[in-house]
Design a protein around this motif. Structure first.
Motif, PDB file in Angstrom:
ATOM      1  N   LYS A  52       0.817  -1.198   0.000  1.00 40.10           N
ATOM      2  CA  LYS A  52       0.000   0.000   0.000  1.00 40.10           C
ATOM      3  C   LYS A  52       0.862   1.264   0.000  1.00 40.10           C
ATOM      4  O   LYS A  52       2.038   1.231   0.355  1.00 40.10           O
ATOM      5  CB  LYS A  52      -0.929   0.004   1.223  1.00 40.10           C
ATOM      6  CG  LYS A  52      -1.942  -1.131   1.250  1.00 40.10           C
ATOM      7  CD  LYS A  52      -2.760  -1.096   2.531  1.00 40.10           C
ATOM      8  CE  LYS A  52      -3.765  -2.243   2.574  1.00 40.10           C
ATOM      9  NZ  LYS A  52      -4.837  -2.069   1.583  1.00 40.10           N
ATOM     10  N   GLU A  99       0.802   3.537   2.034  1.00 44.28           N
ATOM     11  CA  GLU A  99       1.250   3.832   3.394  1.00 44.28           C
ATOM     12  C   GLU A  99       2.647   3.287   3.665  1.00 44.28           C
ATOM     13  O   GLU A  99       3.354   3.784   4.539  1.00 44.28           O
ATOM     14  CB  GLU A  99       0.255   3.255   4.418  1.00 44.28           C
ATOM     15  CG  GLU A  99      -1.068   3.986   4.507  1.00 44.28           C
ATOM     16  CD  GLU A  99      -2.023   3.591   3.390  1.00 44.28           C
ATOM     17  OE1 GLU A  99      -3.036   4.291   3.205  1.00 44.28           O
ATOM     18  OE2 GLU A  99      -1.751   2.570   2.711  1.00 44.28           O
ATOM     19  N   GLU A 138       4.557   6.256   2.561  1.00 41.75           N
ATOM     20  CA  GLU A 138       4.263   7.514   3.242  1.00 41.75           C
ATOM     21  C   GLU A 138       4.448   7.434   4.754  1.00 41.75           C
ATOM     22  O   GLU A 138       4.845   8.414   5.386  1.00 41.75           O
ATOM     23  CB  GLU A 138       2.834   7.945   2.905  1.00 41.75           C
ATOM     24  CG  GLU A 138       2.641   8.242   1.414  1.00 41.75           C
ATOM     25  CD  GLU A 138       1.194   8.526   1.063  1.00 41.75           C
ATOM     26  OE1 GLU A 138       0.329   8.371   1.953  1.00 41.75           O
ATOM     27  OE2 GLU A 138       0.925   8.877  -0.101  1.00 41.75           O
ATOM     28  N   ASP A 139       4.132   6.299   5.354  1.00 36.47           N
ATOM     29  CA  ASP A 139       4.168   6.200   6.820  1.00 36.47           C
ATOM     30  C   ASP A 139       5.398   5.477   7.356  1.00 36.47           C
ATOM     31  O   ASP A 139       5.858   5.779   8.451  1.00 36.47           O
ATOM     32  CB  ASP A 139       2.917   5.466   7.336  1.00 36.47           C
ATOM     33  CG  ASP A 139       1.638   6.206   7.006  1.00 36.47           C
ATOM     34  OD1 ASP A 139       1.716   7.414   6.718  1.00 36.47           O
ATOM     35  OD2 ASP A 139       0.572   5.573   7.008  1.00 36.47           O
TER      36      ASP A 139
END
Length: 289
Positions: free
Chosen positions: A92, A94, A97-98
């Motif tokens: 994903k 994320e 990004e995370d």
């Protein structure tokens, strides 16, 4: 023709999904489809067609391709050779990004992932040199898979030779708001498949009436929401069976079903066999009575 939005079933205890297919277990065709997850595919050998966005590209001796999320594409694999393997890795946004952003040392990997939105096709030398890492996934636990993926991305970001399929960032034909709503729907089902799934609840959350949500979901995925939930739950049931869970009733409840006969019908619909037959074929030496 608009691509079908596909839901990728990434386990809740994992950052990525890895599947390995051989000549007899080729990835079940999803047709012309799209999903928000990034996808890295390595095919050992054989010839086939990369049908991605507006481009078509033939390959002759396997391929290694990396494409960003929300890019329409068809399946890449082939059945030319008995020793062929196809490894498909999906994660994903994320993940970028995370998770990766907290490690400044991974800047080259982050840049590589961002470039994948133009679709990267790596040369044969890169594919051959990294193939030993790809074929290891099938025997690894989740931690090993993550470390192995980072190792592959590290090598690709430093030494990978590739061409960009698109000169500019590929943009989906879907509206961003439509994709966002589908992502929220997929996430809701992923988090609540074992519970009672409420169309009213998810519709209200997304700003729909129940009827308008069902029409929206059918338009975007080419299937009804109930059918999607059942298929997702059966995929989870297979996952539980494959983790050495051999009590059918327990797996039934864990995957969100309450009626044994309905569970059996849905399992047969999506797996072409019954739960008991599936277990017998997989654990014939372990099952008792």
């Amino acid at each position: 023709m608009k691509p079908m939005l596909e839901a990728i079933n990434v386990n809740t205890n994992s950052s990525l999904k890895v599947e390995t297919y051989n000549s007899t277990t080729n990835c079940e065709s999803a047709g012309w489809h799209i999903h928000p997850e990034y996808e890295l595919v390595c095919i050992k050998n054989g010839s086939g067609l990369l049908n991605i966005g507006s481009e078509k590209r033939h390959y002759g001796n396997g391929v290694l391709v990396f494409l960003g999320g929300d890019i329409p594409h068809a399946d890449f694999g082939n059945k030319d050779n008995e020793d062929n393997l196809e490894v498909v890795i999906q994660f994903k946004k994320e993940f970028l990004e995370d998770k990766l952003k907290v490690f400044p040392e991974l800047i080259k990997i982050k840049e590589l992932i961002e470039k994948s939105r133009q679709v990267l096709i790596f040369d044969e030398h890169t594919k051959e040199s990294l193939w030993p890492l790809f074929k290891r996934f099938d025997k690894m636990d989740n931690q090993g898979k993550l470390v192995n993926l980072l190792s592959i991305l590290d090598q690709l970001s430093k030494h990978g030779v590739y061409e960009r399929l698109f000169d500019t960032i590929s943009i989906s034909n879907y509206k961003k708001n439509e994709i966002r709503r589908l992502e929220e729907t997929f996430e809701y089902v992923n988090n609540n498949f074992h519970k009672n799934i409420s169309i009213q609840e998810i519709a209200t959350r997304l700003g729909f009436t129940p009827n308008s949500f069902c029409r929206f979901f059918k338009k975007m995925t080419h299937q009804t929401f109930i059918s999607f939930v059942n298929e997702f739950r059966i995929a989870k049931a297979v996952e539980f069976f494959n983790e050495n869970n051999t009590v059918i009733a327990e797996v039934m409840y864990k995957s969100g079903f309450n009626d044994p006969s309905y569970f059996t019908r849905q399992f047969k619909k999506y797996q072409d066999t019954t739960p008991s037959s599936y277990l017998k074929s997989k654990y014939s030496d372990q099952l008792k009575g």
